[in-house]
Design an enzyme around this catalytic site. Structure first.
Site, PDB file in Angstrom:
ATOM      1  N   ARG A 571     -73.318  46.134 -16.424  1.00  0.00           N
ATOM      2  CA  ARG A 571     -72.250  45.406 -17.097  1.00  0.00           C
ATOM      3  C   ARG A 571     -72.604  45.278 -18.569  1.00  0.00           C
ATOM      4  O   ARG A 571     -73.625  44.693 -18.940  1.00  0.00           O
ATOM      5  CB  ARG A 571     -72.053  44.018 -16.486  1.00  0.00           C
ATOM      6  N   HIS A 617     -66.408  40.082 -25.424  1.00  0.00           N
ATOM      7  CA  HIS A 617     -67.521  39.158 -25.178  1.00  0.00           C
ATOM      8  C   HIS A 617     -67.837  38.422 -26.487  1.00  0.00           C
ATOM      9  O   HIS A 617     -68.921  38.570 -27.051  1.00  0.00           O
ATOM     10  CB  HIS A 617     -68.737  39.904 -24.655  1.00  0.00           C
ATOM     11  N   GLU A 662     -66.031  34.624 -20.201  1.00  0.00           N
ATOM     12  CA  GLU A 662     -66.189  33.188 -20.367  1.00  0.00           C
ATOM     13  C   GLU A 662     -65.174  32.564 -21.321  1.00  0.00           C
ATOM     14  O   GLU A 662     -65.520  32.042 -22.398  1.00  0.00           O
ATOM     15  CB  GLU A 662     -67.612  32.859 -20.818  1.00  0.00           C
ATOM     16  N   ASN A 804     -69.264  34.093 -13.875  1.00  0.00           N
ATOM     17  CA  ASN A 804     -70.571  33.819 -14.468  1.00  0.00           C
ATOM     18  C   ASN A 804     -70.998  32.446 -13.997  1.00  0.00           C
ATOM     19  O   ASN A 804     -70.255  31.466 -14.156  1.00  0.00           O
ATOM     20  CB  ASN A 804     -70.507  33.837 -15.996  1.00  0.00           C
ATOM     21  N   TYR A 806     -74.329  29.605 -13.580  1.00  0.00           N
ATOM     22  CA  TYR A 806     -75.705  29.235 -13.894  1.00  0.00           C
ATOM     23  C   TYR A 806     -76.123  27.907 -13.287  1.00  0.00           C
ATOM     24  O   TYR A 806     -77.189  27.793 -12.704  1.00  0.00           O
ATOM     25  CB  TYR A 806     -75.898  29.162 -15.419  1.00  0.00           C
ATOM     26  N   GLU A 873     -72.611  37.254 -14.089  1.00  0.00           N
ATOM     27  CA  GLU A 873     -73.802  36.775 -14.792  1.00  0.00           C
ATOM     28  C   GLU A 873     -74.452  35.694 -13.951  1.00  0.00           C
ATOM     29  O   GLU A 873     -73.770  34.839 -13.374  1.00  0.00           O
ATOM     30  CB  GLU A 873     -73.476  36.164 -16.159  1.00  0.00           C
TER      31      GLU A 873
END
Length: 1972
Positions: A571, A617, A662, A804, A806, A873
């Protein structure tokens, strides 16, 4: 209390209690038409009991009668639903149920028998209208317990007229409500009405007549139901009518006992079948008809069960459905019950005990039973009521999770006709006799408030969820991450070992600005991030992306990094300003930028890596930002043009496109808070404007691709959104759940909801923004709306969702004040925060919460229709960039595993995973300080070199495995999620695990020149110190001693080898030696006689020298000789041997013997002969294997393989690929040399063939030095194994050797390997230079074998440690075995390696080949300086015995390295005993009563025994303490001490002079009744033993007479009948183990019989069980007492701790002592295994055909098993035990079978700690059965009044009992000191005194005088423990010093485990002598 719980019932049901198919937790949905409801009943909620014409019901009358309900509660007002029913309906609507199960109040509908109450009719019609208006179907029960009182006055359900009354009532209801009610239930729980109301009288109308009334009432109820059914059928309004039945679960107490199984069926039929059978068959159950008829006949009346009426068989199925409710679960056993007086419960002949837990899958099984008996549909009710229920009723949620799942399984898996589920009750209500003390509602009701307000409990929200889901869905289906079921593996530290789908996408990610550099190269335009870094100082340390990782130039290197990761995708993002410098097509295309991405994509495809491309991005062309950027609506068109260019240029090679990365960061940080580029700040409106333009741009691009490119390019388009899971701070608080949901919608939903749901903003966002606009006066368009066309374009504009992810945060509701200017944050009204206990990272926003990604994926599944998800991600930052990034590995390990759980367990549609990031890069504002990379980038080096971190290797392995495989699944001993590394693992090996010790013929036998043995190559080979094997351990002569040692160690196998030259002296068949053959027969026979199976090695290095002289293993003729040798061995020994090993360690005898010359025959051809020899060895092995397979296997049923030795090769640097390669080479060139041909393909490993060929060529040779197999040979070798034999000792660190070294040197096997090896200097050393202690190596090599050779069974055939001094206290060897064996256990438990056995090397110190006797491996020391070759056990031998005995490692066991001293082991515990603790004293009838010839008493065995000349110094018990006449003084003594209990025995011969029930002595019965009355007056509870050694002499043979069992049963029945009202605690026999041993084996006690102990004990045990069963069946329910057995126990320790023989003796001591009686009663109805084995083996040695130990029949075992409600334990002292060898010339005896001697010392004679140890052992062995200490005391000189020794004894022993209770959780109920008074002490007459009261036996009056101990005991009883300062405490020994634990800590000496005191003990005889 549990209510309304459905469970399985038995008989046909009993078998259903076994696990059902698919008995795990099940996720799924019910059928679409499934009816979810909630229920109540009129009497429980309506109130208004005298309102609007309602007359009293039977419950009104009953509850108004004092004492009938708790707290005098009534239903007068109840929940006041008469006035609040609309609120109830709102509650139902809130939960989303389809139906409301309610009942009508008969008293409210009918004014009398025929007249209707109009107000009542109106009330109910109003409810029905309101329900229908709310879309809720009423299910109406006509009769729910509340019979009108005016009908009860006419006889109620006992009056046949009520049938007509019910028919009239039902008809009126059908007429008045039929248009609104379609579902009717005639009545609820008719059994409860009939039995509780009219039988036992515990419910209205409270009539007690249990024999006739229940059957009459039930018959009328059934007929009334039938009449209602007829009336309903006659009405034209339609609908359905059912009945509601309740039942219980009945399971057999013992499923193996047919009587109990029948009893469980009977119980069910008397319960459920009573009413269900007439509905389905038209008649009562057959068993019910039979039982009631039989009981009635016995009583003298016709059957009390009325004839069933109104149920013609032609129409029995007219009842439409059943509502079923189960109230409890019971264990059931058969018990004969009386017929007089008649009683419904007695009719069943049952004994039932209610259980507290529910059998798994019981509801499901019950519903399957219903299905098998009727086609009626079923509605299931469920719910629980508890005291003090709060609004947070999680217990109710857990109940529903289990209960509803049972119903779901029944419907979906078993196809049961389940129509609906009803949760009861809807709200707290009047819970019948419990009033308002129980609360079971989904909604709470405040009964203290006149308004009766309702509040929802959390269970109502949960129920709403499962109703909404129409079932139980996997994962977290509810709002706020609430699960509808039990979530498997919810703990994120629990690893799921599974693989991802085959097409799963594995990727790594970067972004253009973060890695490319070349910020202005080749025509690239400026981006907003170029502007930020060049014009501000916002970036940490001034970092920029000008160069970054220079991937613009180094992309090929990046692709190689990706290739090494084995990812399928990469990616990356395209820099908009690199392809369109000013952002627009009109501004020109930059071809060099286009070419760069073409080149990158081509390089990826060249390496089989697919691109996954992000269009945007964060690096917007600055030129576009200058025009407004995302705030400009033109952005949609700019982005479309840019995307069109990319699709056109790259689309043919890109299958996955992401439009934006994002969006929340872009909108919130870029345009809201302004922290990120372009640094625009406006939190009021910008976030929403950017969001709107962004999602519209996304939709535009999606439709562009879909319409223009998709057909040809076959790609997919989605968007990547960064999600944050928000966990409700309090998941049970709706405000926090709402806040968590709101936070997700505001942060992510504003981008995802329009695309993935409905084309519009989330509803909550619109609602909250509108609210804030209104409050602040802001224009309504702050949240810009979407047009209808825009919504249509947005909705569904996706092929997948990129996520994504985290981290997580907690969220709580955070109301914000009204302000002039609203903001995005204030709109949310959510406060989020991280838990301070969560692990952090290198980023202040990133905390480690693996569990949260699973919840997030579930949220997406349930909110976005399980859209395809790619995790685009996920990763962890640090700030040091270390290569050893184990923190990152841990992050990935747990996060990715949670993704796997989401896929496999929760069925989330996750298609791929992407690690962030491929390399360290520019992390935006933190510059290069935060590092996320799998690869380190050295930014201080202009070349920017990349270096893989540990996480890169880990990730690559995971990708290659495509998931998580247990253990070390990767080369080099690596694994994705290895469990238990560095931890000690507690667990047990498989039940059939093989435990063995090993030796080999040449190393132990000696006798080199005896009995025709030929010379071997080792006989004259020179070794260290000129040692030789001429005598060795002399096992040729001493093998019986070796077998004894093996047996003591507890092995079940012994690995030995046969000496080829002893069988064939010259190696050929022609020289066969019969003497040698017979020797091994003797050895094998001795092993089998000891219960040890042989594991035999054919060749363990001792080749006949005659064959070596012909070339040995290098001469192919040896193959045939080996076959001949094997043939003779198979033929001679095959029926005795089931495990054969052809060769032991061929690597050693070939490399060391033919290569280095260290071993015989001493050849030094390092590079040639070992290979030639190996070739012939493998062919020889194959010959032997096929010989056995073809000729012997069918008849001998054995297995055959070979044993290979292998060291684990650990990569010296596990992060270095070449070292990992070296590890693989090392193992293949060592183990694979022999294993690969056998276990893979018949040929050597490819790496070996290629390597030796290459080296041979470099050495100038024409062909490889490695011989080649022919095709036929390969075929013959491949698969020649039944198992894998492995010898393992140590580990080496390896690395690759100089590539060309081997070719430059002479041929040498060690250079051929291509590796260098060395030990780690930190590893522990041994007595051998080559052996280092590395326990984890064995686990790694076991995994390697599994990974390379499949799931082959593995036997570890050698493993051990050497030393040079042969110390007996070999703690270094204990350490070795402890941790090596523990690693083997990990391999089995964690890694699922198929290890079948473990063999310790070696049994004995022996001849260690070239090292002679200098190195010792033995677990037993051998004195080679002694001609006797004396053996002595080492500590390791005892340690291994403990491991073998435990079959593993148990916490707290002697093998536990973390074993701690017992708490308070040497300290006094200052605590209290339980409040109800029974303090008492003990006596026995024979010892105190006297009057042996008085008032009809017959002679006992002791009378006869003592009158035999030479007994007890001519003393008798004819008068004893004269308690027969002085019993009141005894009671007075007890009362004075404050005793709660008195434990005494009855004299059998005083009650039954002849021992049988033929003659009962009433005087004896009167005596004991008077004693019992005196005790009752003194408030002292009697504990009565039926028998304490004084058997009636009239039973001539005593306990040897089989008829005594029946006689004892009759005696017990007489005692139970005559004393049962006064005695509630019975002991059948006191210390029968002493009587059996002393009276019937040794002849030292009455009756003085010898050699018959087993038979006597056999009858005692059967007699005990007979008495127990008599009480249970005939008296338990009447007398309500308990029955137990009192057994003598003593504690013991091995005399020599390191001697396994003494530990074996200890096992035998317990088995032949207390376990003799405890095991049959408390375990399985049979003798201890140790006892059975020892007597069997000893009997076989005595040439007996069967064991001398009697055998219980199956019926007897069933009777004996579980025949105790408690156990009495008597304890007096401890002793040491020592192995005693069998006396071969002695006659058979128990003493000989036990084979131990007992000795004492001052530390054991009085050992209080022993009592605690006895109690602990008892609990560990038998569970927490109640225990009474029924005998404990010490003797002293008669006449001693100041008995301080006894005081000390009582103090110390009772404190140990207290420790057992408080610290060890032993259920000790009482303590009886022995004895109350001085008495006749058996063999010792009156020469020793045990009493707390002195009796002067020379005084005819036998006056009792209190000793000092009686006063101490009084105070102890008063204080009930040791906490009170008035109770003196015990002096204690000094605490032992705590030693710091080293690598091998010495064990605590068992001798020191005892408290020092005084005394001496010699044997079991003297135990009893001193005790009594």
């Amino acid at each position: 209390m549990l209510l309304h719980i459905l469970i399985l019932c038995t008989a046909g049901f009993a078998v259903s209690l076994s696990p059902t198919k698919d008995n795990g937790y099940y996720f799924g949905r019910f059928s679409d038409d499934f009816d979810w409801g909630a229920g109540t009943s009129a009497a429980q909620i309506e109130g208004a009991w005298r309102t609007d014409g309602r007359s009293p019901s039977v419950w009104d009358v009953f509850s108004h009668t004092p004492g009938n309900t708790d707290q005098g509660d009534t239903g007068d007002i109840a929940a006041n639903s008469y006035s609040n029913y609309s609120e109830d309906i709102n509650m139902l609507s809130e939960m989303g149920v389809r139906s409301y199960h309610m009942s009508l109040s008969w008293s409210r509908v009918m004014l009398n028998r025929t007249a209707v109450n109009p107000q009542g009719v109106t009330y109910y019609n109003n409810i029905f209208k309101a329900l229908r208006k709310s879309g809720i179907e009423p299910y109406v029960t006509l009769y729910y317990y509340d019979l009108p009182e005016f009908l009860e006055r006419r006889g109620g359900w006992l009056n046949e007229d009520i049938i007509k009354d019910f028919e009239e009532y039902a008809t009126q209801c059908f007429t008045n409500f039929g248009t609104q009610v379609k579902y009717w239930i005639s009545m609820h729980d008719p059994r409860g009405v009939a039995w509780r109301g009219y039988g036992e009288g515990t419910a209205p109308p409270g009539r007690y007549e249990p024999g006739f009334n229940p059957y009459i009432a039930a018959n009328n109820l059934l007929r009334a139901h039938r009449k209602a059914l007829d009336a309903f059928t006659a009405k034209p309004s339609g609908g359905r009518l059912g009945i509601s039945l309740t039942t219980n679960l009945y399971q057999p107490l013992d499923p193996r006992n047919p009587d109990d199984v029948s009893a469980s069926d009977r119980a069910l039929q008397f319960d459920l079948g009573w009413f269900m059978s007439p509905l389905t068959t038209g008649s009562y159950p057959d068993i019910m008809t039979l039982q009631v008829g039989k009981k009635s006949h016995t009583y003298g009346v016709p059957s009390r069960l009325p004839r069933i009426q109104d149920y013609p068989t032609s129409s029995i199925q007219k009842t439409d459905f059943l509502v079923v409710t189960v109230n409890g679960v019971f264990n059931v056993s058969h018990a004969q019950r009386p017929s007089d007086p008649p009683n419904y419960m007695d009719d069943q002949d049952l004994r039932v005990v209610k259980l507290d837990s529910w059998p798994e899958d019981s509801v499901r099984s019950f519903l399957s039973y219903i299905k098998s008996n009727t086609s009626m549909g079923i509605y299931v009710t469920g719910g629980i009521a508890t005291e003090n229920a709060t609004l947070r009723d999680t217990h109710r949620i857990d109940f529903f999770k289990w209960h509803v799942d049972q119903v779901l399984k029944a419907q979906q898996l078993d196809k049961c006709n389940i129509l609906g589920y009803i949760a009861r009750p809807l709200m707290d209500c009047f819970e019948w006799s419990q009033g308002y003390g129980l609360k079971g509602g989904l909604f709470s009701v405040d009964f203290s408030d006149p308004e009766r307000p309702r509040k929802p409990r959390v269970s109502s929200r949960y129920y709403k969820q499962i109703v909404s889901d129409n079932g139980i869905l996997p994962g977290y289906s509810g709002r706020g991450g609430v699960a509808s079921g039990f979530v498997p593996m919810e703990d994120d530290s629990d690893i799921l070992y599974e693989t991802f789908p085959e097409d799963f996408v594995w990727a790594a990610a970067t972004a253009a600005y973060q890695i490319e550099g070349g910020w202005n190269a080749d025509g690239k335009g400026e981006s907003i991030w170029d502007r930020l870094v060049h014009t501000t100082h916002k970036v940490e340390n001034g970092g920029t992306g000008d160069v970054a990782c220079d991937s613009y130039h180094k992309y090929k290197e990046d692709v190689q990094l990706l290739k090494n990761l084995h990812v399928t995708h990469y990616r990356f993002s395209i820099s908009w300003s690199r392809v369109l410098p000013n952002g627009t097509l009109s501004g020109g295309i930059n071809q060099k930028g286009i070419d760069y991405y073409h080149n990158l994509i081509a390089e990826l495809l060249k390496n089989d890596i697919k691109p996954m491309v992000t269009l945007y991005h964060w690096d917007l062309p600055q030129a576009l930002e200058d025009k407004g950027g995302f705030l400009n609506e033109e952005f949609v068109h700019w982005f479309r043009d840019y995307a069109d260019l990319c699709f056109k240029e790259f689309g043919n090679n890109v299958s996955l496109w992401m439009t934006f990365n994002e969006p929340p960061i872009i909108a919130i940080l870029g345009y809201g808070g302004g922290q990120f580029a372009p640094q625009v700040h406006n939190m009021t409106q910008n976030v929403y404007i950017v969001a709107r333009n962004l999602v519209l741009a996304h939709a535009e691009v999606y439709h562009l691709y879909n319409s223009t490119y998709k057909a040809s390019q076959k790609g997919k388009v989605g968007i990547t959104i960064n999600f944050i899971w928000n966990e409700p701070r309090d998941p049970l608080a709706i405000s926090d759940v709402d806040a968590a949901e709101r936070s997700i919608e505001f942060y992510d939903g504003i981008f995802s909801h329009p695309i993935y749901v409905n084309g519009d903003w989330p509803h909550v966002v619109k609602e909250k923004v509108a609210q804030k606009n209104k409050e602040s006066g802001w224009p309504a368009d702050r949240l810009p709306p979407f047009s209808v066309l825009e919504k249509q374009k947005l909705k569904g504009s996706h092929d997948f969702l990129g996520v994504n992810y985290y981290s997580s945060s907690f969220a709580r509701n955070d109301p914000q004040p009204v302000g002039d200017t609203p903001t995005y944050d204030n709109d949310k009204e959510v406060y989020t925060y991280a838990d301070q206990n969560w692990l952090g990272s290198g980023s202040n926003w990133l905390t480690v919460t693996p569990w949260s990604i699973r919840k997030m994926l579930n949220w997406l599944k349930y909110n976005y229709n399980n859209v395809d998800v790619y995790i685009t991600e996920n990763g962890l930052s640090d700030r040091n960039g270390t290569l050893h990034d184990n923190h990152r590995i841990r992050f990935y390990r747990y996060y990715i595993n949670e993704v796997l759980k989401a896929i496999k367990l929760d069925k989330c549609n996750v298609k791929g995973y992407t690690a962030w990031s491929l390399m360290d890069n520019l992390e935006w504002l933190t510059g290069f300080s935060e590092k996320f990379g799998l690869h380190q980038v050295n930014f201080s080096d202009p070349k920017l070199p990349r270096t893989p971190k540990a996480s890169a290797y880990w990730y690559a392995g995971l990708v290659q495995d495509n998931g998580y495989k247990p253990g070390y699944s990767r080369p080099g001993g690596r694994g994705s999620a290895v469990q238990g590394e560095g931890e000690f693992h507690y667990g047990t090996f498989p039940k059939d695990f093989l435990w063995s010790a090993a030796s080999s013929s040449f190393q132990i036998e000696g006798a080199l020149k005896e009995d025709g043995r030929g010379e071997s190559i080792w006989d004259n080979f020179h070794v260290l110190h000129n040692d030789n094997g001429a005598v060795a351990c002399d096992s040729y002569h001493k093998y019986p001693e070796d077998v004894r040692l093996l047996k003591n160690m507890g092995v079940n196998h012994y690995r030995l080898s046969i000496a080829w030259p002893r069988i064939f002296p010259d190696g050929t068949k022609a020289s066969m030696n019969p003497a040698g053959i017979q020797y091994y027969h003797r050895v094998l026979d001795a092993l089998l006689a000891a219960g040890i199976e042989p594991m035999v090695t054919l060749y363990h290095w001792d080749l006949p020298k005659a064959l070596q002289d012909k070339g040995g293993w290098t001469n192919a003729s040896i193959i045939g000789h080996f076959r001949d040798y094997a043939d003779v061995c198979f033929k001679e020994y095959g029926n005795k041997v089931k495990l054969w090993i052809t060769f032991n360690e061929p690597w050693v005898f070939l490399v060391k013997g033919l290569g280095t010359g260290d071993h015989a025959p001493g050849h030094t051809s390092r590079g040639v002969e070992p290979y030639l020899g190996a070739h012939n060895v493998l062919l020889s092995h194959a010959e032997a294997y096929h010989l056995y397979n073809d000729t012997y296997r069918r008849t001998q049923h054995g297995q055959i393989s070979l044993t290979l030795n292998i060291d684990w090769a650990e990569p010296k640097d596990p992060m270095k690929p070449s070292d990992i390669k070296a590890s693989e080479w090392a193992v293949q060139m060592f183990l694979g040399w022999f294993a690969h041909p056998v276990y893979v393909n018949g040929d050597y490993p490819e790496v070996m063939k290629n390597r030796i060929a290459s080296v041979s060529k470099a050495q100038g040779l024409n062909k490889s030095r490695l011989p080649e197999f022919t095709a036929a040979q390969k075929k013959k070798i491949a698969g020649t194994h039944d198992f894998f034999g492995m010898n393992h000792y140590t580990t080496q660190l390896v690395q690759m050797q100089d590539e060309g070294l081997a070719g430059r040197e002479k041929p040498d096997y060690f250079n051929d390997r291509g590796i260098k090896d060395e030990p780690d200097p930190k590893w522990l050393k041994s007595g051998s230079t080559w052996l280092y202690v590395v326990p984890w190596g064995v686990r790694k090599i076991l995994n390697w074998v599994r990974n390379n050779y499949g799931d082959v069974p593995i036997y570890i055939t050698e493993n051990g440690l050497s030393d040079n001094n042969g110390t007996l206290n070999d703690q270094h060897r204990v350490y070795f075995y402890r941790y090596y064996i523990n690693e083997v256990l990990k391999a089995i438990d964690y890694d699922k390696v198929n290890v079948k056995g473990y063999t310790a090397w070696a049994l004995l110190d022996n001849f260690e080949w070239d090292r002679g006797y200098s190195e010792r491996f033995g677990t037993h020391y051998v004195d080679f300086g002694s001609p006797e070759r004396t053996r002595k056990p080492k500590a390791s031998a005892a340690f291994l015995r403990h491991v073998f005995e435990d079959n593993g490692f148990k916490p707290g066991a002697l093998t536990d390295p973390n074993r701690q001293p017992l708490p308070f082991e040497n300290d006094v515990l200052l605590e209290d005993f339980p409040a109800d603790f029974k303090w008492g004293a003990t006596t026995t009838a024979y010892q105190i009563e006297g009057a042996v010839d008085t008032e009809g008493r017959g002679p006992s065995s002791w009378d006869v025994f003592l009158r035999t000349p030479g007994r007890t110094f001519n003393q008798t018990a004819d008068k004893a303490a004269m308690s027969f006449t002085h019993y009141l003084e005894d009671v007075g003594a007890l009362k004075k001490m404050g005793a709660k209990s008195y434990y005494f025995s009855l004299s059998w011969s005083r009650i039954l002079p002849k021992g049988t029930s033929d003659e009962v002595n009433q005087d004896g019965i009167n005596y004991y009744n008077e004693l019992l009355l005196a005790l009752a007056d003194a408030q002292i509870e009697p504990i009565v033993s039926l028998h304490h050694w004084d058997t009636p002499a009239a039973i001539t043979d005593g306990w040897l007479d089989d008829k005594i069992v029946e006689a004892f049963g009759n005696y017990s029945r007489i005692c139970f009948q005559n004393f049962g009202d006064k005695v509630k605690t019975w002991v059948t026999q006191n210390e029968p183990n002493v009587l059996a041993l002393m009276g019937y084996e040794l002849g030292l006690h009455a009756p003085g019989v010898k050699g018959q102990g087993y038979k006597a004990a056999h009858n005692m045990i059967k007699a005990h069980a007979t008495a127990y069963r008599i009480y249970q069946n005939e008296f338990k329910d009447i007398k309500n007492g308990k029955v137990g057995l009192a057994v003598y126990h003593s504690w013991a320790l091995p005399k020599t701790e390191r001697d396994p023989g003494d530990w074996a003796a200890l096992d035998r001591k317990f088995a032949f002592d207390s376990d003799w009686f405890d095991d049959p009663v408390l375990l399985d109805g049979d003798y201890p295994d140790v006892m059975k084995r020892e007597v069997f083996l000893r009997s076989r040695q005595q040439n007996l055909t069967q064991s001398r130990l009697p055998v219980f029949t199956d019926v007897e075992r069933n009777m004996i098993r579980g025949s105790a409600d408690f156990v009495g334990i008597s304890y007096y002292k401890s002793n040491f035990v020592q192995e005693r060898r069998h006396n071969v010339s002695a006659p058979p005896s128990i003493i000989d079978d036990r084979a131990f001697t007992e000795t004492s010392s001052p530390s054991t004679d009085v050992n209080p700690k022993g009592l605690r140890m006895v109690l602990r052992r008892f609990r560990q062995r038998y569970g927490n059965i109640p225990v009474y200490v029924t005998g404990n005391g010490v003797g002293d000189k008669p006449g001693t009044i100041s008995d301080s020794g006894r005081i000390q004894y009582i103090k110390s022993h009772t404190n140990e009992v207290l420790k057992a209770i408080q610290l060890d959780d032993v259920d000790v109920r009482g303590y009886m000191t022995y004895s109350l008074i001085d008495s006749f002490e058996w063999n010792f007459g009156y020469t020793v005194a045990y009493g707390m009261y002195y009796v002067k036996f020379s005084d005819p009056s036998r006056v009792r005088h209190p000793k000092d101990s009686s006063e101490y005991y009084r105070r102890l009883i008063r204080d009930n423990g040791f906490f009170k300062p008035t109770t003196p405490v015990i002096n204690t020994t000094q605490k032992p010093k705590i030693m710091p634990e080293r690598e091998c800590p010495p064990p605590t000496s068992t001798a020191n485990m005892m408290t020092s005191n005084i005394g001496f003990l010699v044997s079991i005889v003297s135990i009893m002598v001193m005790k009594k």
